[in-house]
Design a protein around this motif. Structure first.
Motif, PDB file in Angstrom:
ATOM      1  N   THR A  86      41.187 -26.479  64.070  1.00 39.29           N
ATOM      2  CA  THR A  86      41.017 -25.799  63.296  1.00 39.29           C
ATOM      3  C   THR A  86      39.391 -25.380  63.173  1.00 39.29           C
ATOM      4  OG1 THR A  86      43.362 -25.076  62.002  1.00 39.29           O
ATOM      5  CG2 THR A  86      41.488 -23.258  61.764  1.00 39.29           C
ATOM      6  N   SER A 116      44.759  -7.856  67.970  1.00 40.75           N
ATOM      7  CA  SER A 116      43.809  -8.132  68.745  1.00 40.75           C
ATOM      8  C   SER A 116      42.680  -8.541  67.941  1.00 40.75           C
ATOM      9  CB  SER A 116      43.075  -7.140  69.837  1.00 40.75           C
ATOM     10  OG  SER A 116      41.793  -7.635  70.423  1.00 40.75           O
ATOM     11  N   VAL A 135      51.300 -21.111  69.905  1.00 39.76           N
ATOM     12  CA  VAL A 135      49.869 -21.439  69.565  1.00 39.76           C
ATOM     13  C   VAL A 135      48.984 -20.226  70.464  1.00 39.76           C
ATOM     14  CG1 VAL A 135      47.390 -22.050  69.780  1.00 39.76           C
ATOM     15  CG2 VAL A 135      49.481 -22.372  68.155  1.00 39.76           C
ATOM     16  N   ASP A 136      49.609 -20.711  71.401  1.00 37.58           N
ATOM     17  CA  ASP A 136      49.069 -20.248  73.740  1.00 37.58           C
ATOM     18  C   ASP A 136      49.380 -18.689  72.977  1.00 37.58           C
ATOM     19  OD1 ASP A 136      47.903 -22.861  73.864  1.00 37.58           O
ATOM     20  OD2 ASP A 136      49.716 -23.318  74.862  1.00 37.58           O
ATOM     21  N   GLU A 139      46.981 -16.986  71.518  1.00 37.71           N
ATOM     22  CA  GLU A 139      45.870 -17.199  71.569  1.00 37.71           C
ATOM     23  C   GLU A 139      45.423 -15.714  72.977  1.00 37.71           C
ATOM     24  OE1 GLU A 139      42.218 -19.823  72.770  1.00 37.71           O
ATOM     25  OE2 GLU A 139      44.489 -20.688  72.375  1.00 37.71           O
ATOM     26  N   ARG A 140      46.359 -15.717  74.069  1.00 39.31           N
ATOM     27  CA  ARG A 140      46.662 -14.804  75.062  1.00 39.31           C
ATOM     28  C   ARG A 140      46.480 -13.272  74.721  1.00 39.31           C
ATOM     29  NH1 ARG A 140      51.027 -19.112  77.364  1.00 39.31           N
ATOM     30  NH2 ARG A 140      51.592 -16.277  77.057  1.00 39.31           N
ATOM     31  N   LEU A 173      46.524 -27.936  66.474  1.00 41.91           N
ATOM     32  CA  LEU A 173      45.917 -26.684  67.459  1.00 41.91           C
ATOM     33  C   LEU A 173      45.518 -28.049  68.573  1.00 41.91           C
ATOM     34  CD1 LEU A 173      44.240 -24.292  65.535  1.00 41.91           C
ATOM     35  CD2 LEU A 173      46.451 -24.146  66.057  1.00 41.91           C
ATOM     36  N   ASN A 179      39.426 -21.928  69.163  1.00 42.96           N
ATOM     37  CA  ASN A 179      40.789 -22.057  68.854  1.00 42.96           C
ATOM     38  C   ASN A 179      41.041 -20.988  67.728  1.00 42.96           C
ATOM     39  OD1 ASN A 179      42.906 -23.892  69.958  1.00 42.96           O
ATOM     40  ND2 ASN A 179      41.720 -25.272  69.366  1.00 42.96           N
ATOM     41  N   PRO A 180      41.721 -20.436  67.902  1.00 39.74           N
ATOM     42  CA  PRO A 180      41.879 -19.024  66.545  1.00 39.74           C
ATOM     43  C   PRO A 180      41.903 -20.134  65.231  1.00 39.74           C
ATOM     44  CG  PRO A 180      43.794 -19.478  68.049  1.00 39.74           C
ATOM     45  CD  PRO A 180      43.366 -20.555  68.525  1.00 39.74           C
TER      46      PRO A 180
END
Length: 235
Positions: A86, A116, A135-136, A139-140, A173, A179-180
């Motif tokens: 992170t 967003s 997670v992916d 993020e997308r 992550l 990464n977020p």
């Protein structure tokens, strides 16, 4: 007990302190050992495996700021609260709106929700191997942070989210930059955020994380106790 005092993420000061302790204990006991060093990140490889970035957590705090102020979680209180890799927030933290996306297991969970630049609330789903896909997906869709009570390796009746309400799962992550932000929470803390998001459209948290991602060095120790019988090789 001695090793448990150090948080041993890749390449961190705690990892190196643990290796130093192991080496000193082996030497004190007269056990033969050798130390191997290898680089982390930057495309470095060990055999056929690319090594991950080094990562070290230092501190984190999560506060609910709207609809009412409350401290939700800290790294100091539970060191498993920050998933590995992170990134840090800006100094002083960031204020983020809350968006409930259910389990986050599909794109339909994001339909009609503007996430967003916000923190998504991802509820535990009892899906033992879905975490990185979740997670992916977040993020997308542009989420800035993931707050979750996801619990890995569940099995009835002993290890379930219902039976382990206060457990805080150590998550990971992907070992990369960008990464977020993320925090892993107990079910109790997560329900507090869900209730806040349901009660007020403008619900928000302040998240502050101090961590480091870096190209560093890691070490392994190989110790030999006694001699292998002729013709035998132990790995």
């Amino acid at each position: 007990a001695e090793l448990g005092q150090w948080f041993r993420s890749p390449g961190s000061s705690g990892y190196h302190a643990a290796i130093d302790y192991v080496l000193s204990a082996l030497a004190e006991g007269g056990v033969r050992s050798e130390e191997m060093s290898f680089e982390l990140g930057g495309g470095a490889r060990v055999g056929d495996e690319e090594t991950p970035l080094g990562w070290e957590p230092r501190s984190a705090e999560l506060h609910l700021v709207r609809p009412k102020a409350a401290k939700v979680a800290t790294y100091e209180g539970t060191t498993s609260a920050i998933p590995w890799w992170t990134p840090p927030t800006p100094a002083g933290g960031v204020e983020l709106g809350l968006v409930d996306v259910g389990t986050g297991l599909s794109d339909e969970d994001y339909a009609g929700r503007d996430v967003s630049g916000r923190a998504v609330l991802v509820a535990d789903s009892a899906e033992n191997f879905a975490w990185l896909d979740i997670v992916d997906r977040a993020e997308r869709h542009g989420a800035a942070a993931i707050l979750t009570d996801y619990l890995l390796y569940q099995f009835e009746p002993w290890r379930t989210r219902a039976s382990l309400q206060e457990a805080v799962q150590q998550l990971r992550l992907r070992p990369k930059h960008g990464n977020p932000w993320a925090m892993s929470l107990s079910a109790t803390a997560f329900q507090q955020l869900l209730a806040a998001a349901a009660a007020a459209p403008g619900a928000a948290v302040r998240l502050e994380i101090d961590s480091a991602l870096f190209e560093g060095t890691s070490r392994s120790v190989l110790a030999t106790v006694g001699d292998a019988p002729p013709g035998e090789r132990h790995i």
